[in-house]
Design a protein around this motif. Structure first.
Motif, PDB file in Angstrom:
ATOM      1  N   GLY A  75       0.805  -1.218   0.000  1.00  0.00           N
ATOM      2  CA  GLY A  75       0.000   0.000   0.000  1.00  0.00           C
ATOM      3  C   GLY A  75       0.834   1.262   0.000  1.00  0.00           C
ATOM      4  N   THR A  76       2.023   1.176  -0.586  1.00  0.00           N
ATOM      5  CA  THR A  76       2.957   2.302  -0.600  1.00  0.00           C
ATOM      6  C   THR A  76       2.587   3.288  -1.706  1.00  0.00           C
ATOM      7  OG1 THR A  76       4.660   0.725   0.076  1.00  0.00           O
ATOM      8  CG2 THR A  76       5.421   2.872  -0.680  1.00  0.00           C
ATOM      9  N   THR A  77       2.866   4.558  -1.480  1.00  0.00           N
ATOM     10  CA  THR A  77       2.745   5.570  -2.523  1.00  0.00           C
ATOM     11  C   THR A  77       3.985   5.480  -3.403  1.00  0.00           C
ATOM     12  OG1 THR A  77       1.578   7.003  -0.957  1.00  0.00           O
ATOM     13  CG2 THR A  77       2.397   8.022  -2.979  1.00  0.00           C
ATOM     14  N   LEU A  78       3.795   5.320  -4.692  1.00  0.00           N
ATOM     15  CA  LEU A  78       4.913   5.126  -5.621  1.00  0.00           C
ATOM     16  C   LEU A  78       5.067   6.331  -6.534  1.00  0.00           C
ATOM     17  CD1 LEU A  78       7.092   3.356  -7.024  1.00  0.00           C
ATOM     18  CD2 LEU A  78       5.248   2.411  -8.436  1.00  0.00           C
ATOM     19  N   VAL A  79       6.279   6.890  -6.572  1.00  0.00           N
ATOM     20  CA  VAL A  79       6.627   7.954  -7.510  1.00  0.00           C
ATOM     21  C   VAL A  79       7.769   7.435  -8.366  1.00  0.00           C
ATOM     22  CG1 VAL A  79       7.398  10.336  -7.806  1.00  0.00           C
ATOM     23  CG2 VAL A  79       5.907   9.739  -5.878  1.00  0.00           C
ATOM     24  N   LEU A  80       7.499   7.315  -9.654  1.00  0.00           N
ATOM     25  CA  LEU A  80       8.397   6.623 -10.576  1.00  0.00           C
ATOM     26  C   LEU A  80       8.871   7.583 -11.664  1.00  0.00           C
ATOM     27  CD1 LEU A  80       9.429   3.778 -11.682  1.00  0.00           C
ATOM     28  CD2 LEU A  80       7.262   3.691 -12.920  1.00  0.00           C
ATOM     29  N   VAL A  81      10.176   7.791 -11.763  1.00  0.00           N
ATOM     30  CA  VAL A  81      10.753   8.592 -12.847  1.00  0.00           C
ATOM     31  C   VAL A  81      11.147   7.657 -13.978  1.00  0.00           C
ATOM     32  CG1 VAL A  81      12.761   9.966 -13.543  1.00  0.00           C
ATOM     33  CG2 VAL A  81      11.581  10.487 -11.414  1.00  0.00           C
ATOM     34  N   THR A  82      10.638   7.933 -15.175  1.00  0.00           N
ATOM     35  CA  THR A  82      10.945   7.050 -16.297  1.00  0.00           C
ATOM     36  C   THR A  82      10.801   7.787 -17.625  1.00  0.00           C
ATOM     37  OG1 THR A  82      10.395   4.951 -17.374  1.00  0.00           O
ATOM     38  CG2 THR A  82       8.560   6.210 -16.460  1.00  0.00           C
ATOM     39  N   HIS A  83      11.561   7.331 -18.618  1.00  0.00           N
ATOM     40  CA  HIS A  83      11.369   7.813 -19.989  1.00  0.00           C
ATOM     41  C   HIS A  83      10.560   6.799 -20.797  1.00  0.00           C
ATOM     42  CE1 HIS A  83      14.820   5.090 -20.378  1.00  0.00           C
ATOM     43  NE2 HIS A  83      14.404   4.916 -21.618  1.00  0.00           N
ATOM     44  N   ASP A  84      10.222   5.675 -20.159  1.00  0.00           N
ATOM     45  CA  ASP A  84       9.508   4.573 -20.810  1.00  0.00           C
ATOM     46  C   ASP A  84       7.997   4.797 -20.702  1.00  0.00           C
ATOM     47  OD1 ASP A  84       8.299   2.168 -21.526  1.00  0.00           O
ATOM     48  OD2 ASP A  84       9.864   0.930 -20.616  1.00  0.00           O
ATOM     49  N   GLU A  85       7.364   5.136 -21.824  1.00  0.00           N
ATOM     50  CA  GLU A  85       5.931   5.426 -21.799  1.00  0.00           C
ATOM     51  C   GLU A  85       5.102   4.196 -21.428  1.00  0.00           C
ATOM     52  OE1 GLU A  85       4.426   8.246 -22.008  1.00  0.00           O
ATOM     53  OE2 GLU A  85       6.081   9.546 -22.610  1.00  0.00           O
ATOM     54  N   HIS A  86       5.552   3.006 -21.828  1.00  0.00           N
ATOM     55  CA  HIS A  86       4.819   1.782 -21.476  1.00  0.00           C
ATOM     56  C   HIS A  86       4.831   1.564 -19.965  1.00  0.00           C
ATOM     57  CE1 HIS A  86       4.183   0.632 -25.607  1.00  0.00           C
ATOM     58  NE2 HIS A  86       5.469   0.763 -25.864  1.00  0.00           N
ATOM     59  N   LEU A  87       5.969   1.842 -19.350  1.00  0.00           N
ATOM     60  CA  LEU A  87       6.064   1.728 -17.898  1.00  0.00           C
ATOM     61  C   LEU A  87       5.184   2.789 -17.233  1.00  0.00           C
ATOM     62  CD1 LEU A  87       7.187   0.737 -15.248  1.00  0.00           C
ATOM     63  CD2 LEU A  87       9.331   1.941 -15.743  1.00  0.00           C
ATOM     64  N   ALA A  88       5.207   3.988 -17.772  1.00  0.00           N
ATOM     65  CA  ALA A  88       4.401   5.076 -17.200  1.00  0.00           C
ATOM     66  C   ALA A  88       2.912   4.740 -17.228  1.00  0.00           C
ATOM     67  CB  ALA A  88       4.668   6.367 -17.955  1.00  0.00           C
ATOM     68  N   GLU A  89       2.490   4.006 -18.247  1.00  0.00           N
ATOM     69  CA  GLU A  89       1.075   3.639 -18.374  1.00  0.00           C
ATOM     70  C   GLU A  89       0.620   2.710 -17.250  1.00  0.00           C
ATOM     71  OE1 GLU A  89       0.678   2.024 -22.277  1.00  0.00           O
ATOM     72  OE2 GLU A  89       0.835   3.977 -23.271  1.00  0.00           O
TER      73      GLU A  89
END
Length: 235
Positions: free
Chosen positions: A205-219
């Motif tokens: 139940g953690t809040t996740l903040v993800l930095v990425t250039h990968d649009e598939h991952l961002a989705e």
């Protein structure tokens, strides 16, 4: 008697991270360089958020400011209510130790420590009486129960990132920052790491903040924040 449903709603909508008018400027011989300018947003507890944008758009700088690894030139960051921008380094370090987990592109494991010792380290630094038991349990959970005594150089890239995930979650953080977590991995290994990351995040139940250039991952995230030349263009 408190209304249980109201309490649940309050928990669901609690703010995990608030960024207000954030700016980061660096003085150069040629003049002032603006890395971030007037960035504002709020992230709710339990949300999964991707920060996306081209190289040089300010993604990693924003993550560093949110986590209190760096201080802004202006504006404010409040992490689970703590005013990170106005705390001194010791204060920011205490908040990170209590509330934050990190996963980096380059794994950031200590080469002189075994997998088990790397995962135990944040618990030991926090002063936990028993660091070994939870470290062993979470390494089993990420599939490395048979690799506890191996050093990072004896592990593949995917295994090293599994150790890093175990280290990030072992402290039961309320907020997890991941900076390009699959950047040093091949596509197949990276996908396995992402599946594990999201599974562990959902379980905790953690809040996740993800930095990425990968649009598939961002989705995979419930929300995307897009930076363009240091400015927030999508929130």
């Amino acid at each position: 008697m408190p209304d249980a449903s109201a309490a649940a709603t309050e928990t669901e909508t609690r703010t995990a991270l608030q960024v207000s008018n954030l700016g980061k400027h660096v003085a150069l011989p040629s003049g002032e360089l603006t890395i971030l300018e007037n960035v504002s947003f709020t992230i709710a507890a339990g949300d999964t958020v991707a920060i996306v944008g081209a190289s040089g758009s300010g993604k990693s700088t924003l993550l560093s400011l949110m986590a209190g690894l760096d201080r802004p030139s202006k504006g404010e960051v409040r992490l689970d209510g703590a005013p990170m921008s106005s705390l001194d380094e010791d204060g920011r370090a205490r908040v990170r130790a209590e509330k934050v987990g990190f996963v980096f592109q380059s794994f950031q494991l200590l080469p002189s420590l075994t997998a088990l010792e790397n995962v135990m380290l944040p618990l030991e630094l926090r002063g936990d009486a028993d660091a070994e038991t939870p470290a062993r349990e979470i390494l089993e959970k990420v599939g490395l129960g048979g690799r506890l005594d191996h050093y990072p150089r004896q592990l593949s890239g995917g295994e090293q990132q599994r150790v890093a995930l175990a280290r990030a979650f072992v402290t039961q953080p309320s907020l997890l920052f991941a900076d390009e977590p699959t950047g040093n991995l091949d596509t197949h290994t990276g996908q396995a790491i992402i599946e594990l990351l999201f599974a562990m995040n959902a379980d905790a139940g953690t809040t996740l903040v993800l930095v990425t250039h990968d649009e598939h991952l961002a989705e995979r995230c419930s929300r995307r924040l897009r930076l363009d030349s240091g400015r927030l263009v999508t929130s």
